[in-house]
Design a protein around this motif. Structure first.
Motif, PDB file in Angstrom:
ATOM      1  N   ALA A   1      -0.232   1.985   6.723  1.00  0.00           N
ATOM      2  CA  ALA A   1       0.373   2.436   5.471  1.00  0.00           C
ATOM      3  C   ALA A   1      -0.067   3.855   5.130  1.00  0.00           C
ATOM      4  CB  ALA A   1       0.005   1.476   4.343  1.00  0.00           C
ATOM      5  N   MET A   2      -1.353   4.129   5.267  1.00  0.00           N
ATOM      6  CA  MET A   2      -1.844   5.458   4.943  1.00  0.00           C
ATOM      7  C   MET A   2      -1.310   6.508   5.915  1.00  0.00           C
ATOM      8  SD  MET A   2      -3.354   5.369   2.191  1.00  0.00           S
ATOM      9  CE  MET A   2      -4.134   4.242   1.040  1.00  0.00           C
ATOM     10  N   LEU A   3      -1.179   6.130   7.172  1.00  0.00           N
ATOM     11  CA  LEU A   3      -0.603   7.065   8.134  1.00  0.00           C
ATOM     12  C   LEU A   3       0.850   7.378   7.794  1.00  0.00           C
ATOM     13  CD1 LEU A   3      -2.053   5.804  11.535  1.00  0.00           C
ATOM     14  CD2 LEU A   3      -2.623   7.905  10.341  1.00  0.00           C
ATOM     15  N   VAL A   4       1.583   6.363   7.360  1.00  0.00           N
ATOM     16  CA  VAL A   4       2.988   6.580   6.993  1.00  0.00           C
ATOM     17  C   VAL A   4       3.091   7.501   5.778  1.00  0.00           C
ATOM     18  CG1 VAL A   4       5.034   5.456   6.037  1.00  0.00           C
ATOM     19  CG2 VAL A   4       3.899   4.480   8.020  1.00  0.00           C
ATOM     20  N   THR A   5       2.241   7.279   4.782  1.00  0.00           N
ATOM     21  CA  THR A   5       2.298   8.142   3.592  1.00  0.00           C
ATOM     22  C   THR A   5       1.940   9.588   3.926  1.00  0.00           C
ATOM     23  OG1 THR A   5       0.008   7.538   3.014  1.00  0.00           O
ATOM     24  CG2 THR A   5       1.787   6.238   2.023  1.00  0.00           C
ATOM     25  N   VAL A   6       0.988   9.785   4.810  1.00  0.00           N
ATOM     26  CA  VAL A   6       0.636  11.149   5.218  1.00  0.00           C
ATOM     27  C   VAL A   6       1.776  11.769   6.022  1.00  0.00           C
ATOM     28  CG1 VAL A   6      -0.923  12.517   6.655  1.00  0.00           C
ATOM     29  CG2 VAL A   6      -1.842  10.769   5.157  1.00  0.00           C
ATOM     30  N   MET A   7       2.407  10.991   6.888  1.00  0.00           N
ATOM     31  CA  MET A   7       3.529  11.509   7.660  1.00  0.00           C
ATOM     32  C   MET A   7       4.714  11.850   6.752  1.00  0.00           C
ATOM     33  SD  MET A   7       2.290  11.728  10.586  1.00  0.00           S
ATOM     34  CE  MET A   7       3.770  12.306  11.410  1.00  0.00           C
ATOM     35  N   LEU A   8       4.895  11.074   5.677  1.00  0.00           N
ATOM     36  CA  LEU A   8       5.932  11.424   4.700  1.00  0.00           C
ATOM     37  C   LEU A   8       5.648  12.786   4.081  1.00  0.00           C
ATOM     38  CD1 LEU A   8       6.533   8.013   2.863  1.00  0.00           C
ATOM     39  CD2 LEU A   8       8.110   9.204   4.392  1.00  0.00           C
ATOM     40  N   GLN A   9       4.380  13.013   3.742  1.00  0.00           N
ATOM     41  CA  GLN A   9       4.001  14.320   3.217  1.00  0.00           C
ATOM     42  C   GLN A   9       4.278  15.412   4.235  1.00  0.00           C
ATOM     43  OE1 GLN A   9      -0.149  13.614   2.182  1.00  0.00           O
ATOM     44  NE2 GLN A   9       0.340  13.748   0.012  1.00  0.00           N
TER      45      GLN A   9
ATOM     46  N   THR B   1       0.822  -1.209   0.000  1.00  0.00           N
ATOM     47  CA  THR B   1       0.000   0.000   0.000  1.00  0.00           C
ATOM     48  C   THR B   1       0.856   1.259   0.000  1.00  0.00           C
ATOM     49  OG1 THR B   1      -1.706  -1.184   1.242  1.00  0.00           O
ATOM     50  CG2 THR B   1      -1.853   1.208   1.201  1.00  0.00           C
ATOM     51  N   VAL B   2       1.940   1.264   0.788  1.00  0.00           N
ATOM     52  CA  VAL B   2       2.825   2.428   0.807  1.00  0.00           C
ATOM     53  C   VAL B   2       3.435   2.657  -0.571  1.00  0.00           C
ATOM     54  CG1 VAL B   2       5.003   3.320   1.714  1.00  0.00           C
ATOM     55  CG2 VAL B   2       3.344   2.302   3.268  1.00  0.00           C
ATOM     56  N   ALA B   3       3.927   1.586  -1.191  1.00  0.00           N
ATOM     57  CA  ALA B   3       4.574   1.711  -2.496  1.00  0.00           C
ATOM     58  C   ALA B   3       3.597   2.225  -3.550  1.00  0.00           C
ATOM     59  CB  ALA B   3       5.156   0.361  -2.921  1.00  0.00           C
TER      60      ALA B   3
ATOM     61  N   ALA C   1      -5.505  -8.365   9.574  1.00  0.00           N
ATOM     62  CA  ALA C   1      -4.208  -8.010   9.000  1.00  0.00           C
ATOM     63  C   ALA C   1      -4.374  -6.994   7.879  1.00  0.00           C
ATOM     64  CB  ALA C   1      -3.513  -9.268   8.472  1.00  0.00           C
ATOM     65  N   LEU C   2      -5.458  -7.119   7.126  1.00  0.00           N
ATOM     66  CA  LEU C   2      -5.700  -6.204   6.015  1.00  0.00           C
ATOM     67  C   LEU C   2      -5.943  -4.783   6.516  1.00  0.00           C
ATOM     68  CD1 LEU C   2      -6.091  -5.899   2.958  1.00  0.00           C
ATOM     69  CD2 LEU C   2      -8.511  -6.402   3.306  1.00  0.00           C
ATOM     70  N   ILE C   3      -6.809  -4.625   7.512  1.00  0.00           N
ATOM     71  CA  ILE C   3      -7.126  -3.286   7.997  1.00  0.00           C
ATOM     72  C   ILE C   3      -5.940  -2.669   8.731  1.00  0.00           C
ATOM     73  CG2 ILE C   3      -8.160  -4.130  10.147  1.00  0.00           C
ATOM     74  CD1 ILE C   3      -9.218  -1.053   8.077  1.00  0.00           C
TER      75      ILE C   3
ATOM     76  N   GLN D   1      -8.022   8.938   3.061  1.00  0.00           N
ATOM     77  CA  GLN D   1      -7.289   8.068   2.146  1.00  0.00           C
ATOM     78  C   GLN D   1      -7.520   6.593   2.474  1.00  0.00           C
ATOM     79  OE1 GLN D   1      -3.152   9.059   1.516  1.00  0.00           O
ATOM     80  NE2 GLN D   1      -3.552  11.249   1.572  1.00  0.00           N
ATOM     81  N   VAL D   2      -7.606   6.272   3.760  1.00  0.00           N
ATOM     82  CA  VAL D   2      -7.886   4.890   4.169  1.00  0.00           C
ATOM     83  C   VAL D   2      -9.248   4.460   3.631  1.00  0.00           C
ATOM     84  CG1 VAL D   2      -8.405   3.394   6.134  1.00  0.00           C
ATOM     85  CG2 VAL D   2      -6.428   4.913   6.212  1.00  0.00           C
TER      86      VAL D   2
END
Length: 450
Positions: free
Chosen positions: A251-259, A16-18, A243-245, A218-219
């Motif tokens: 993953a979405m939290l990581v992408t937002v934190m990257l932003q 999801t991150v990728a 595991a899916l949720i 985004q989630v």
């Protein structure tokens, strides 16, 4: 919680991150926000500091027609003028004001009219300039400060107040409450926060709320997309719903934190550019970081604040995942997020109300409740910690409550996934979700009895 329920979450997380980082919409959004931040700080510095702190080297005002209706007739305004304004001639108005106004508009566009009047509570200082001319509003504001100084000095002199007495009158009066302990030591009990600390807490609350909205939407969108494309059905053949949720939310939290990290770097660069452009050596952000706030910014408070905000973001993102699971089409995603939106607003409003209460009366039962209640603690507690108005015990309790809430929410959303995964009709309301979960539970119990 079974050990195998989380098997595969890392694969979901990595994938999801990728995919999110590679998406065009993610990159375009990041570039637009970065461009706005890079431009914003230089513009703020130019408008807030450059014009406010530096007037023109030489004022274009040549004459001031003075109509003084106060009891202080001998205002020595020329004495207050600095270099660049000392050429201005002050002339007492002997003609009607309408005559002088017409002259300023038609002939003497470099002259202005000054009207002073006072009553029992106020002194009015009003300048009038020509609509077309070289005199700027900034020059009039600067000149108004000098006139105000002259008026204040004349009033003090008329009252016979000496400079020493005036300094004494300006001394701040601070009221506080306290108790005396067994050793006769006075212990202050003032737990309220200042205006600057309130706005700092409010700013942190707003930032956490915005991050939560971005990540959670985004989630929900990602879940609806996978459900509408039926990709999720293939994922669930090898990955459990829990595991899916978990993988999706993290993953979405990581992408937002990257932003956020990129934007923070952009903000730092923008601040330095703003300082260089305005030439003031300061910026808009530092104006809000008072010594009281900076004194409480330590590593422990920052870590506890980040843990609280992180746990709260996970809780709200999981709730958004629950909302996304109730929709089958992208056009229903907005309506499905209604529960998340309302819950976020409730938590944010409780946090804002508690911050206002903290500023007004200090620590109280409502503030303690808001610091621990999981819906509001994610928004209020980080800021309260950073200004030193929440102790470590409250933070530990709040984080524990948040983590328990996150685990329970994950388990509940996983059950909803199993129940709604094959649903492709209209959006299901939460009342219907609970009814379906109840029916599924009864069916499993009946199957177990057989």
């Amino acid at each position: 919680m079974k050990k195998g329920s989380l098997r595969g979450w890392k694969d979901v997380f990595t994938f999801t991150v990728a995919q999110t980082v590679k998406s065009k919409s993610y990159r375009v959004t990041l570039l637009i926000m970065l461009a706005i931040i890079l431009v914003s700080m230089p513009l703020m510095n130019i408008f807030l500091f450059q014009d406010a702190q530096t007037g023109p080297d030489v004022s274009s005002i040549e004459k001031v027609y003075v109509y003084n209706m106060t009891m202080y007739r001998n205002l020595d305004m020329a004495e207050e003028l600095p270099a660049g304004y000392d050429h201005i001639v002050f002339e007492n108005g002997t003609e009607g004001m309408d005559v002088v106004q017409a002259r300023i508009c038609e002939e003497e566009t470099s002259s202005v009219l000054l009207y002073l009047m006072e009553d029992e509570t106020y002194c009015y200082i009003q300048f009038l300039r020509a609509p077309e001319g070289d005199v700027s509003l900034l020059e009039l504001q600067q000149l108004g400060q000098y006139v105000e100084n002259a008026y204040s000095k004349a009033k003090i002199a008329a009252l016979g107040v000496t400079d020493a007495q005036m300094e004494f009158l300006k001394t701040s009066v601070v009221a506080s409450a306290g108790v005396v302990d067994t050793e006769s030591t006075v212990v202050l009990e003032d737990t309220s926060i200042s205006d600057s600390e309130y706005w700092f807490v409010y700013g942190v609350l707003f930032v956490v709320l915005m991050i939560s909205v971005m990540a959670s939407s985004q989630v929900a969108t990602a879940i609806v997309q996978e459900k509408s494309s039926r990709v999720i059905e293939y994922l669930l053949t090898s990955i459990r719903p829990l595991a899916l949720i978990v993988g999706k939310v993290l993953a979405m939290l990581v992408t937002v934190m990257l932003q956020l990290v990129v934007l923070l770097i952009g903000g730092f660069v923008s601040t330095k550019i703003g300082e260089a452009v305005s030439g003031t050596g300061t910026n808009a952000i530092t104006q809000f970081l008072t010594p009281d706030i900076l004194a409480n910014l330590n590593l422990g408070n920052i870590i506890l604040g980040l843990l609280t905000a992180g746990a709260g973001l996970i809780l709200y993102a999981t709730l958004a995942g629950l909302c996304g699971a109730t929709a089958s089409r992208l056009e229903e995603a907005g309506d499905s997020l209604m529960l998340f939106t309302m819950t976020s607003l409730v938590g944010a409003y409780i946090g804002m109300g508690a911050a206002g209460s903290l500023m007004g009366i200090g620590d109280n039962a409502f503030v303690t409740f808001a610091l621990i209640f999981p819906l509001s603690s994610a928004f209020l507690l980080p800021g309260a910690l950073l200004v030193g108005k929440a102790d470590a015990l409250i933070a530990v309790i709040a984080i524990a409550v948040l983590l328990i809430s996150v685990v329970l929410m994950f388990l509940f959303v996983a059950k909803v996934y199993e129940t709604l995964i094959l649903h492709t009709g209209n959006r299901i309301k939460m009342k219907e979700v609970f009814a379906m979960l109840k029916t599924t539970k009864k069916g499993k119990e009946a199957a177990g009895d057989e």
